[in-house]
Design a protein around this motif. Structure first.
Motif, PDB file in Angstrom:
ATOM      1  N   HIS A   1       0.867  -1.253   0.043  1.00  0.00           N
ATOM      2  CA  HIS A   1      -0.046  -0.108   0.025  1.00  0.00           C
ATOM      3  C   HIS A   1       0.966   1.258   0.019  1.00  0.00           C
ATOM      4  CE1 HIS A   1      -3.246  -2.628   0.823  1.00  0.00           C
ATOM      5  NE2 HIS A   1      -2.520  -3.190   1.693  1.00  0.00           N
ATOM      6  N   LEU A   2       1.848   1.332  -0.800  1.00  0.00           N
ATOM      7  CA  LEU A   2       2.834   2.405  -1.108  1.00  0.00           C
ATOM      8  C   LEU A   2       2.594   3.453  -2.396  1.00  0.00           C
ATOM      9  CD1 LEU A   2       6.202   0.352  -0.154  1.00  0.00           C
ATOM     10  CD2 LEU A   2       4.765   1.811   1.256  1.00  0.00           C
ATOM     11  N   GLU A   3       1.311   3.337  -2.641  1.00  0.00           N
ATOM     12  CA  GLU A   3       0.924   4.051  -3.953  1.00  0.00           C
ATOM     13  C   GLU A   3       1.324   5.606  -3.565  1.00  0.00           C
ATOM     14  OE1 GLU A   3      -1.410   0.144  -4.166  1.00  0.00           O
ATOM     15  OE2 GLU A   3      -1.102   1.549  -2.593  1.00  0.00           O
ATOM     16  N   ASP A   4       1.106   6.009  -2.553  1.00  0.00           N
ATOM     17  CA  ASP A   4       1.444   7.576  -2.204  1.00  0.00           C
ATOM     18  C   ASP A   4       2.606   7.796  -2.216  1.00  0.00           C
ATOM     19  OD1 ASP A   4       1.267   6.200   0.087  1.00  0.00           O
ATOM     20  OD2 ASP A   4       0.569   7.769   1.359  1.00  0.00           O
ATOM     21  N   ARG A   5       3.561   6.796  -1.935  1.00  0.00           N
ATOM     22  CA  ARG A   5       5.166   7.017  -1.682  1.00  0.00           C
ATOM     23  C   ARG A   5       6.041   6.686  -2.833  1.00  0.00           C
ATOM     24  NH1 ARG A   5       6.577   5.206   4.153  1.00  0.00           N
ATOM     25  NH2 ARG A   5       8.238   7.031   3.645  1.00  0.00           N
ATOM     26  N   VAL A   6       5.509   5.854  -3.795  1.00  0.00           N
ATOM     27  CA  VAL A   6       6.496   5.252  -4.566  1.00  0.00           C
ATOM     28  C   VAL A   6       6.077   5.211  -6.024  1.00  0.00           C
ATOM     29  CG1 VAL A   6       7.773   3.080  -5.425  1.00  0.00           C
ATOM     30  CG2 VAL A   6       7.110   3.556  -2.923  1.00  0.00           C
ATOM     31  N   SER A   7       6.864   6.084  -7.171  1.00  0.00           N
ATOM     32  CA  SER A   7       6.573   6.024  -8.381  1.00  0.00           C
ATOM     33  C   SER A   7       7.286   4.769  -8.991  1.00  0.00           C
ATOM     34  CB  SER A   7       6.948   7.462  -8.883  1.00  0.00           C
ATOM     35  OG  SER A   7       6.090   8.484  -8.139  1.00  0.00           O
ATOM     36  N   VAL A   8       6.928   4.142 -10.153  1.00  0.00           N
ATOM     37  CA  VAL A   8       7.489   3.137 -11.027  1.00  0.00           C
ATOM     38  C   VAL A   8       7.486   3.552 -12.397  1.00  0.00           C
ATOM     39  CG1 VAL A   8       7.694   0.934 -11.330  1.00  0.00           C
ATOM     40  CG2 VAL A   8       6.801   1.518  -9.196  1.00  0.00           C
ATOM     41  N   TYR A   9       8.475   3.520 -13.049  1.00  0.00           N
ATOM     42  CA  TYR A   9       8.432   3.842 -14.552  1.00  0.00           C
ATOM     43  C   TYR A   9       9.211   2.667 -15.426  1.00  0.00           C
ATOM     44  CZ  TYR A   9       7.460   8.604 -12.900  1.00  0.00           C
ATOM     45  OH  TYR A   9       6.877   9.763 -12.050  1.00  0.00           O
ATOM     46  N   GLU A  10       8.904   2.087 -16.630  1.00  0.00           N
ATOM     47  CA  GLU A  10       9.575   1.364 -17.120  1.00  0.00           C
ATOM     48  C   GLU A  10      10.296   2.307 -18.294  1.00  0.00           C
ATOM     49  OE1 GLU A  10       8.571  -1.490 -21.097  1.00  0.00           O
ATOM     50  OE2 GLU A  10       7.229  -1.384 -19.476  1.00  0.00           O
ATOM     51  N   SER A  11      11.795   2.171 -18.179  1.00  0.00           N
ATOM     52  CA  SER A  11      12.327   3.155 -19.065  1.00  0.00           C
ATOM     53  C   SER A  11      13.903   2.773 -19.461  1.00  0.00           C
ATOM     54  CB  SER A  11      12.508   4.515 -18.084  1.00  0.00           C
ATOM     55  OG  SER A  11      13.303   5.520 -18.774  1.00  0.00           O
ATOM     56  N   ASN A  12      14.319   2.852 -20.880  1.00  0.00           N
ATOM     57  CA  ASN A  12      15.358   2.807 -21.268  1.00  0.00           C
ATOM     58  C   ASN A  12      16.523   3.889 -20.431  1.00  0.00           C
ATOM     59  OD1 ASN A  12      17.829   2.474 -22.622  1.00  0.00           O
ATOM     60  ND2 ASN A  12      17.053   2.170 -24.485  1.00  0.00           N
ATOM     61  N   ASN A  13      17.153   3.636 -19.621  1.00  0.00           N
ATOM     62  CA  ASN A  13      17.861   4.660 -18.870  1.00  0.00           C
ATOM     63  C   ASN A  13      16.951   5.711 -18.367  1.00  0.00           C
ATOM     64  OD1 ASN A  13      20.372   5.656 -17.990  1.00  0.00           O
ATOM     65  ND2 ASN A  13      21.340   5.081 -19.572  1.00  0.00           N
ATOM     66  N   LEU A  14      17.174   7.127 -18.647  1.00  0.00           N
ATOM     67  CA  LEU A  14      16.154   7.907 -18.046  1.00  0.00           C
ATOM     68  C   LEU A  14      15.123   8.478 -19.199  1.00  0.00           C
ATOM     69  CD1 LEU A  14      18.709  10.062 -15.880  1.00  0.00           C
ATOM     70  CD2 LEU A  14      17.397   8.100 -15.352  1.00  0.00           C
ATOM     71  N   ARG A  15      15.176   7.712 -20.304  1.00  0.00           N
ATOM     72  CA  ARG A  15      14.555   8.353 -21.468  1.00  0.00           C
ATOM     73  C   ARG A  15      12.739   8.460 -21.313  1.00  0.00           C
ATOM     74  NH1 ARG A  15      17.254   4.756 -26.405  1.00  0.00           N
ATOM     75  NH2 ARG A  15      19.335   4.866 -25.667  1.00  0.00           N
ATOM     76  N   ASN A  16      12.452   7.865 -20.424  1.00  0.00           N
ATOM     77  CA  ASN A  16      10.908   7.987 -20.207  1.00  0.00           C
ATOM     78  C   ASN A  16      10.427   8.370 -18.845  1.00  0.00           C
ATOM     79  OD1 ASN A  16      10.436   6.831 -22.922  1.00  0.00           O
ATOM     80  ND2 ASN A  16      10.214   4.514 -22.012  1.00  0.00           N
ATOM     81  N   ILE A  17      11.561   9.165 -18.175  1.00  0.00           N
ATOM     82  CA  ILE A  17      11.204   9.530 -16.817  1.00  0.00           C
ATOM     83  C   ILE A  17      10.571  10.843 -16.860  1.00  0.00           C
ATOM     84  CG2 ILE A  17      12.137  10.223 -14.527  1.00  0.00           C
ATOM     85  CD1 ILE A  17      12.548   7.258 -15.222  1.00  0.00           C
ATOM     86  N   PRO A  18       9.542  11.397 -16.321  1.00  0.00           N
ATOM     87  CA  PRO A  18       9.115  12.716 -16.551  1.00  0.00           C
ATOM     88  C   PRO A  18       9.696  13.677 -16.111  1.00  0.00           C
ATOM     89  CG  PRO A  18       7.417  11.143 -15.284  1.00  0.00           C
ATOM     90  CD  PRO A  18       8.722  10.307 -15.337  1.00  0.00           C
ATOM     91  N   LYS A  19       9.867  14.561 -16.935  1.00  0.00           N
ATOM     92  CA  LYS A  19      10.874  16.020 -16.507  1.00  0.00           C
ATOM     93  C   LYS A  19      10.435  16.522 -15.279  1.00  0.00           C
ATOM     94  CE  LYS A  19      12.845  15.462 -20.498  1.00  0.00           C
ATOM     95  NZ  LYS A  19      14.020  14.531 -20.638  1.00  0.00           N
ATOM     96  N   SER A  20       9.389  16.298 -14.797  1.00  0.00           N
ATOM     97  CA  SER A  20       8.817  17.075 -13.392  1.00  0.00           C
ATOM     98  C   SER A  20       9.726  16.260 -12.188  1.00  0.00           C
ATOM     99  CB  SER A  20       7.548  16.730 -13.274  1.00  0.00           C
ATOM    100  OG  SER A  20       7.137  15.512 -13.237  1.00  0.00           O
ATOM    101  N   GLU A  21      10.331  15.197 -12.549  1.00  0.00           N
ATOM    102  CA  GLU A  21      11.007  14.619 -11.516  1.00  0.00           C
ATOM    103  C   GLU A  21      12.417  15.358 -10.721  1.00  0.00           C
ATOM    104  OE1 GLU A  21      10.512  11.705  -9.345  1.00  0.00           O
ATOM    105  OE2 GLU A  21       9.062  10.632 -10.199  1.00  0.00           O
ATOM    106  N   ARG A  22      12.514  15.188  -9.437  1.00  0.00           N
ATOM    107  CA  ARG A  22      13.655  15.736  -8.675  1.00  0.00           C
ATOM    108  C   ARG A  22      14.086  14.935  -7.811  1.00  0.00           C
ATOM    109  NH1 ARG A  22      13.103  18.319 -12.518  1.00  0.00           N
ATOM    110  NH2 ARG A  22      13.382  20.580 -13.264  1.00  0.00           N
ATOM    111  N   TRP A  23      15.401  14.588  -7.860  1.00  0.00           N
ATOM    112  CA  TRP A  23      15.918  13.360  -6.834  1.00  0.00           C
ATOM    113  C   TRP A  23      17.043  13.880  -5.819  1.00  0.00           C
ATOM    114  CZ3 TRP A  23      16.626  10.703 -11.828  1.00  0.00           C
ATOM    115  CH2 TRP A  23      15.318  10.111 -12.380  1.00  0.00           C
ATOM    116  N   ASN A  24      16.834  13.896  -4.491  1.00  0.00           N
ATOM    117  CA  ASN A  24      17.800  14.238  -3.777  1.00  0.00           C
ATOM    118  C   ASN A  24      18.985  13.212  -3.436  1.00  0.00           C
ATOM    119  OD1 ASN A  24      14.865  14.862  -2.727  1.00  0.00           O
ATOM    120  ND2 ASN A  24      16.482  16.703  -2.388  1.00  0.00           N
ATOM    121  N   LEU A  25      18.579  12.093  -3.865  1.00  0.00           N
ATOM    122  CA  LEU A  25      19.746  10.834  -3.677  1.00  0.00           C
ATOM    123  C   LEU A  25      19.495  10.160  -4.867  1.00  0.00           C
ATOM    124  CD1 LEU A  25      22.060   9.476  -2.374  1.00  0.00           C
ATOM    125  CD2 LEU A  25      20.300   8.347  -0.907  1.00  0.00           C
TER     126      LEU A  25
END
Length: 236
Positions: free
Chosen positions: A108-132
């Motif tokens: 039940h982690l739908e509000d805390r975890v996002s999962v993407y199928e992506s060749n490297n970073l190609r399909n990651i939304p541009k809105s993502e920002r990562w601290n680590l």
């Protein structure tokens, strides 16, 4: 014999893997759903991230990304051990992505975890920002051909990652990669990191020459000129 070999490896074994039941392991209180053929070591040496980052005094990070996640043993474990608030996962393999999504539903982690199928970073939304960013990526340039868990031909996967990570990395964000001295040294990645506008801020456990046995080491990487948080500063 060649035709039979192709049938076995191209049709029979993949079919058996699809119908083989999944397994479960509890990491940091999170039940992780996986299949053995998706594990690239994250369930074993990948768990070294937890004591290593704790030993450096790393505070809880707002958003963590696991690159080349597989079933995300590292990411889910770090979330369960409260080393991050939220988690982002991506992998090129749809089977691994499906296991990650199963783990999200199971816990039940739908509000805390996002999962993407992506060749490297190609399909990651541009809105993502990562601290680590953490990863146990493919460790070998000239071994395990055809095994996407282990083989990175010409280091193309690493190079593309370094060249495309900038927009996703917070200004004070840190990348921590777990590499294998049997397949590389820190120097292997130095130039490609530099050319990508990044710099190495710490290393741990590395050898200057390749080792005959697997020896896993960490590389800490940030944007050039970024203010290095105390936990990521080089240890004298």
């Amino acid at each position: 014999m060649g035709v039979l070999h192709k049938i076995e490896h191209g049709l029979v074994r993949p079919a058996l893997r699809r119908i083989r039941p999944s397994k479960r392991v509890v990491l940091g209180g999170i039940t992780v759903d996986y299949k053995s053929e998706l594990d690239g070591g994250g369930i074993e040496f990948g768990q070294d991230f937890i004591p290593f980052l704790r030993s450096r005094g790393m505070p809880k990070q707002p958003r963590l990304f696991e690159w080349c996640a597989g079933p995300a043993f590292i990411g889910f474990s770090m979330l369960g051990h409260e080393l991050c608030e939220t988690l982002c996962l991506a992998d090129i393999n749809p089977a691994a992505v499906n296991r990650c999504k199963s783990t999200v539903r199971l816990n039940h982690l739908e509000d805390r975890v996002s999962v993407y199928e992506s060749n490297n970073l190609r399909n990651i939304p541009k809105s993502e920002r990562w601290n680590l960013v953490v990863s146990n990526p493919p460790h070998f340039i000239d071994q395990y051909e055809g095994d996407i868990r282990a083989h990175d031909p010409d280091w193309a996967i690493h190079r593309e990652f370094f060249n495309t990570i900038h927009p996703y990395l917070a200004d004070d964000g840190v990348i921590v990669l777990q590499e294998n001295n049997r397949g590389s040294t820190v120097e292997t990645f130095g130039e490609m990191i530099d050319v990508a506008g990044l710099e190495i801020v710490f290393t741990h456990g590395d050898h200057k020459e390749p080792t005959r046995e697997s020896v896993f080491y960490f590389i800490g990487i940030m944007k050039k000129g970024a203010k290095v948080p105390s936990w990521a500063a080089k240890v004298s």
